[in-house]
Design a protein around this motif. Structure first.
Motif, PDB file in Angstrom:
ATOM      1  N   LYS A   4     -23.949   2.032  59.388  1.00  0.00           N
ATOM      2  CA  LYS A   4     -23.458   2.041  58.010  1.00  0.00           C
ATOM      3  C   LYS A   4     -21.997   2.439  57.936  1.00  0.00           C
ATOM      4  N   VAL A   5     -21.460   2.839  59.074  1.00  0.00           N
ATOM      5  CA  VAL A   5     -20.088   3.336  59.092  1.00  0.00           C
ATOM      6  C   VAL A   5     -19.113   2.162  58.968  1.00  0.00           C
ATOM      7  N   GLU A   6     -18.123   2.309  58.090  1.00  0.00           N
ATOM      8  CA  GLU A   6     -17.111   1.283  57.892  1.00  0.00           C
ATOM      9  C   GLU A   6     -16.490   0.879  59.232  1.00  0.00           C
ATOM     10  N   ASP A   7     -16.364  -0.420  59.450  1.00  0.00           N
ATOM     11  CA  ASP A   7     -15.690  -0.968  60.633  1.00  0.00           C
ATOM     12  C   ASP A   7     -16.550  -0.880  61.896  1.00  0.00           C
ATOM     13  N   LEU A   8     -17.796  -0.439  61.786  1.00  0.00           N
ATOM     14  CA  LEU A   8     -18.617  -0.326  63.001  1.00  0.00           C
ATOM     15  C   LEU A   8     -19.369  -1.634  63.240  1.00  0.00           C
ATOM     16  N   THR A   9     -18.642  -2.559  63.804  1.00  0.00           N
ATOM     17  CA  THR A   9     -19.148  -3.900  64.048  1.00  0.00           C
ATOM     18  C   THR A   9     -19.658  -4.001  65.480  1.00  0.00           C
ATOM     19  N   HIS A  10     -20.762  -4.723  65.676  1.00  0.00           N
ATOM     20  CA  HIS A  10     -21.224  -5.043  67.034  1.00  0.00           C
ATOM     21  C   HIS A  10     -21.075  -6.529  67.285  1.00  0.00           C
ATOM     22  N   GLY A  11     -20.886  -6.861  68.551  1.00  0.00           N
ATOM     23  CA  GLY A  11     -20.870  -8.263  68.944  1.00  0.00           C
ATOM     24  C   GLY A  11     -22.139  -8.585  69.709  1.00  0.00           C
ATOM     25  N   PHE A  12     -22.431  -9.871  69.814  1.00  0.00           N
ATOM     26  CA  PHE A  12     -23.619 -10.302  70.530  1.00  0.00           C
ATOM     27  C   PHE A  12     -23.244 -11.519  71.358  1.00  0.00           C
ATOM     28  N   GLY A  13     -23.195 -11.335  72.677  1.00  0.00           N
ATOM     29  CA  GLY A  13     -22.858 -12.449  73.560  1.00  0.00           C
ATOM     30  C   GLY A  13     -23.905 -12.584  74.648  1.00  0.00           C
ATOM     31  N   ILE A  14     -24.277 -13.820  74.989  1.00  0.00           N
ATOM     32  CA  ILE A  14     -25.216 -14.049  76.092  1.00  0.00           C
ATOM     33  C   ILE A  14     -24.465 -14.757  77.213  1.00  0.00           C
ATOM     34  N   GLU A  15     -24.459 -14.139  78.376  1.00  0.00           N
ATOM     35  CA  GLU A  15     -23.759 -14.708  79.533  1.00  0.00           C
ATOM     36  C   GLU A  15     -24.204 -16.146  79.799  1.00  0.00           C
ATOM     37  N   ASN A  16     -23.253 -17.013  79.999  1.00  0.00           N
ATOM     38  CA  ASN A  16     -23.476 -18.413  80.381  1.00  0.00           C
ATOM     39  C   ASN A  16     -24.323 -19.222  79.392  1.00  0.00           C
ATOM     40  N   TYR A  17     -24.477 -18.699  78.178  1.00  0.00           N
ATOM     41  CA  TYR A  17     -25.229 -19.447  77.164  1.00  0.00           C
ATOM     42  C   TYR A  17     -24.381 -19.831  75.959  1.00  0.00           C
ATOM     43  N   ASN A  18     -23.084 -19.513  76.036  1.00  0.00           N
ATOM     44  CA  ASN A  18     -22.178 -19.979  74.975  1.00  0.00           C
ATOM     45  C   ASN A  18     -22.564 -19.433  73.597  1.00  0.00           C
ATOM     46  N   VAL A  19     -23.185 -18.256  73.583  1.00  0.00           N
ATOM     47  CA  VAL A  19     -23.561 -17.626  72.313  1.00  0.00           C
ATOM     48  C   VAL A  19     -22.647 -16.425  72.102  1.00  0.00           C
ATOM     49  N   ASN A  20     -22.007 -16.335  70.941  1.00  0.00           N
ATOM     50  CA  ASN A  20     -21.002 -15.305  70.706  1.00  0.00           C
ATOM     51  C   ASN A  20     -20.814 -15.142  69.209  1.00  0.00           C
ATOM     52  N   PHE A  21     -21.205 -13.998  68.660  1.00  0.00           N
ATOM     53  CA  PHE A  21     -20.964 -13.748  67.240  1.00  0.00           C
ATOM     54  C   PHE A  21     -20.949 -12.242  66.997  1.00  0.00           C
ATOM     55  N   ILE A  22     -20.562 -11.850  65.785  1.00  0.00           N
ATOM     56  CA  ILE A  22     -20.558 -10.428  65.450  1.00  0.00           C
ATOM     57  C   ILE A  22     -21.467 -10.160  64.265  1.00  0.00           C
ATOM     58  N   VAL A  23     -21.898  -8.888  64.158  1.00  0.00           N
ATOM     59  CA  VAL A  23     -22.570  -8.425  62.933  1.00  0.00           C
ATOM     60  C   VAL A  23     -21.824  -7.183  62.448  1.00  0.00           C
ATOM     61  N   ASN A  24     -21.272  -7.260  61.237  1.00  0.00           N
ATOM     62  CA  ASN A  24     -20.627  -6.108  60.620  1.00  0.00           C
ATOM     63  C   ASN A  24     -21.711  -5.167  60.083  1.00  0.00           C
ATOM     64  N   PRO A  25     -21.339  -3.932  59.723  1.00  0.00           N
ATOM     65  CA  PRO A  25     -22.339  -2.974  59.238  1.00  0.00           C
ATOM     66  C   PRO A  25     -23.231  -3.562  58.135  1.00  0.00           C
ATOM     67  N   GLN A  26     -24.545  -3.433  58.330  1.00  0.00           N
ATOM     68  CA  GLN A  26     -25.574  -3.849  57.368  1.00  0.00           C
ATOM     69  C   GLN A  26     -25.726  -5.373  57.243  1.00  0.00           C
TER      70      GLN A  26
END
Ligand code: K7E
Ligand code: CUA
Ligand code: CA
Length: 644
Positions: free
Chosen positions: A584-606
């Motif tokens: 819930k903390v402002e700016d605490l974004t996570h990314g999600f990448g899968i090696e060799n699967y060309n998947v790459n995106f982020i999720v911002n808080p909530q």
């Protein structure tokens, strides 16, 4: 750097003189190629006696310096040209604040990769993107009472003919609409109020001009008969983003502007000739600025006086010259304007539209009230709506206003911004020989396209800043290979004389922008989980479900953990992963990448996003957090295991 001497390079700061020479030769060469040389000089003493001054470093420009930790007072929302995105700069610093992916794919944020963004961008039957690119030229915001309300921005895609909307609370694209049966969709402008309903003092429509005539429908018919091709002017509903109606026109539409009373939309036409090749497009001395009577067009559609094109259901009315001879019933008014005009802008008091000559050294001033009079049958000719046509310089394109009666027009060929007074231009046009409209000139580096003022497209134009968006930077920055960066030059217009504040760079190639007071923009810093219908709301909901070959993975993230430590599937499975960020903390974004699967995106808080793909490679593939989030960011990882 081949045109610059070693000494110049060795100096800490390159001398202006060397730059002029460099500029002169290349500019003349490029214009000669287009057959458009019109007596070019980079720093000319003009007939009006106002000399362009060399724009060096402004003494005292540090008063505009935004110190470390301090914030800018304006946002600039800018197009990005054939990069397909929208950009946000801080003004006056020129700092890049954000790049908003719109028509382009942006793996950093997952635009064009997540299912949610793909649904906005549009997909083919197999789930692949319909288009991966676009060409944004113009950005405009939604209005209430003649000024920005901070709700929406819109931008056009000239390449694939789409209108995109950005919601300003998140600065993300939330809708994209295909404009049917048009090509070269260039100018856009939102209306500023309803033409009829006095209670609707905000934007409800977005108008779209298209440059290129095409067969209707464009299904293989009439390919060798350009006389059958035509252009359409389009109205899109600002809320639903559905296409409301279109108008068939003669010639073409380039840029678009709207009146403050909500009654008129205007568009400059450079190809009234309907030419398909350059020589034909430049064959007449006057083209036009065309005005659309919104109330009459919508009444005609209500009365069923419309047709449709091919399978498209959008009602189209006839706005051609022949069908609109009687001003009292005309839907459209064609005001003659010299020659191949580019750009149309309305003054902040709503009184005047200014349409620049491009191939004529003039700007044409058209009075809003007189256009209304033409539609009332009270004007002899369309041309009688013109109240001034000052000579301002070579290659005039776009005009900004300071809200104090002055206009600032970019001169592409002269590489200058010219400041001129609208009232003085009107007096001169009426015959007052002592009236000198041109007040000042400043050199810009080099060859400006759009120029725009702070709040200049609103009735709150404040006359503080003018930004010149230049098409060539040449020697202005360190060279970075054959393609130079573009220059944006910020100019102080608060005094009598324009003063250059600074240059900032822009990745090629932006066109237009608006400069919006920072207090009008209110963004959300943390999203609401309830706004995401597919949210994985509880940390205990982490799970994997299988239906035949379809595997649905529901996951959470919370620094420094993903809710699962592994996902196990079988080779050939169709996998959908839905990820909700519980931080819930402002700016605490996570990314999600899968090696060799060309998947790459982020999720911002909530926030929640999902991806779908085929598990087409067997093996162990690490999933890791791509966005630095925590001291244990590197440890924030899990496994994707695909069994053979
Ligand atoms: Cu003049 Cu596309 Cu607005 Cu470029 S357009 S400069
Ligand atoms: Cu989560 Cu980095
Ligand atoms: Ca023309």
């Amino acid at each position: 750097m081949s045109d610059l001497s070693k000494e110049q390079v060795n100096n800490d700061v390159l001398e202006d003189e060397g730059r002029r020479k460099f500029f002169g030769t290349t500019a003349v060469a490029s214009l000669a190629g287009a057959g458009l040389v019109m007596g070019l000089s980079a720093c000319k003493q003009s007939e009006d006696g106002v000399a362009g001054k060399a724009a060096g470093h402004l003494e005292g420009s540090s008063k505009f310096e935004v110190q470390p930790g301090k914030l800018d007072s304006y946002y600039s929302f800018s197009s990005a040209g054939h990069n397909g995105e929208m950009r946000i700069y801080g003004i006056p610093s020129g700092r890049t604040l954000k790049r908003i992916p719109v028509f382009n794919v942006d793996p950093m944020v997952g635009w064009g990769i997540t299912n949610e963004s793909k649904a906005i961008m549009g997909t083919n039957a197999d789930g692949s993107l319909k288009y991966m690119t676009g060409d944004t030229h113009h950005v405009h915001g939604s209005y209430t009472d003649g000024t920005y309300n901070g709700k929406y921005l819109w931008t056009n895609d000239k390449l694939n003919n789409r209108l995109a909307r950005i919601r300003m609370d998140r600065m993300e694209c939330d809708a994209i609409t295909d404009i049917p049966n048009v090509q070269g969709f260039h100018g856009i402008f939102p209306d500023k109020r309803d033409p009829v309903d006095a209670n609707v003092n905000f934007t409800t429509r977005v108008f779209c001009g298209s440059e290129f005539a095409s067969p209707k429908p464009n299904d293989g018919r009439d390919t060798s008969d350009p006389t059958k091709w035509f252009s359409l002017f389009t109205c899109v509903d600002a809320e639903s983003m559905e296409v409301r109606w279109q108008v068939r026109i003669n010639g073409n539409n380039d840029l678009v502007a709207t009146s403050y009373d909500g009654k008129l939309a205007a568009s400059n036409q450079y190809n009234t000739e309907n030419g398909a090749v350059l020589a034909d497009m430049m064959s007449v001395e006057r083209d036009a600025c065309v005005f659309f009577n919104i109330e009459r067009i919508e009444a005609a559609i209500k009365a069923g006086k419309s047709f449709t094109i091919g399978n498209t259901k959008v009602p189209v009315v006839d706005g051609t010259i022949d069908a609109n001879k009687d001003p009292k019933t005309a839907l459209v008014c064609y005001v003659p304007v010299p020659k191949n005009p580019h750009g149309v802008n309305i003054s902040p008091d709503g009184k005047y539209f200014v349409c620049s000559g491009k191939l004529s050294p003039t700007a044409t001033v058209i009075e809003t009230e007189l256009v209304h009079k033409w539609f009332a049958g009270e004007l002899k000719t369309e041309r009688d709506a013109v109240v001034a046509e000052p000579e301002i310089g070579l290659g005039p394109l776009h005009t900004g206003f300071d809200g104090k009666g002055n206009a600032f027009t970019t001169l592409f060929l002269d590489s200058q911004i010219v400041k001129w007074n609208v009232d003085k231009a009107i007096a001169q046009f009426k015959g007052d020989k002592s009236a000198q409209p041109v007040l000042d000139r400043i050199d810009v580096h080099y060859q400006p396209g759009h120029g725009y003022t702070s709040m200049g497209e609103t009735k709150e134009a404040d006359g503080k800043f003018y930004n010149s968006g230049n098409k060539f930077s040449k020697d202005r920055f360190l060279p970075v290979g054959p393609l130079h960066v573009e220059t944006e030059q910020l100019i102080d217009i608060s005094g009598e004389k324009m003063q250059l504040i600074h240059d900032h760079t822009a990745y090629p190639e932006p066109h237009d922008a608006i400069i919006v007071r920072a207090d009008l923009v209110k963004t959300k810093q943390v999203s609401d989980m309830n706004d995401y219908p597919n949210a994985v709301k509880s940390m205990s909901d982490n799970r994997i479900e299988r239906k035949g070959k379809k595997v649905m993975v529901y996951m959470t993230s919370q620094a420094p953990n993903f809710g699962l430590s592994e996902i196990k599937v079988k080779h050939g499975d169709d996998v959908t992963i839905t990820l909700t960020n519980h931080d819930k903390v402002e700016d605490l974004t996570h990314g999600f990448g899968i090696e060799n699967y060309n998947v790459n995106f982020i999720v911002n808080p909530q926030e929640t996003h999902s991806v779908s793909f085929k598990a087409n490679k067997a093996g162990v593939f690490w999933i890791y957090c791509t966005h630095f989030c925590h001291a244990l960011h590197l440890e924030m990882r899990m496994r994707f295991i695909v069994e053979a």
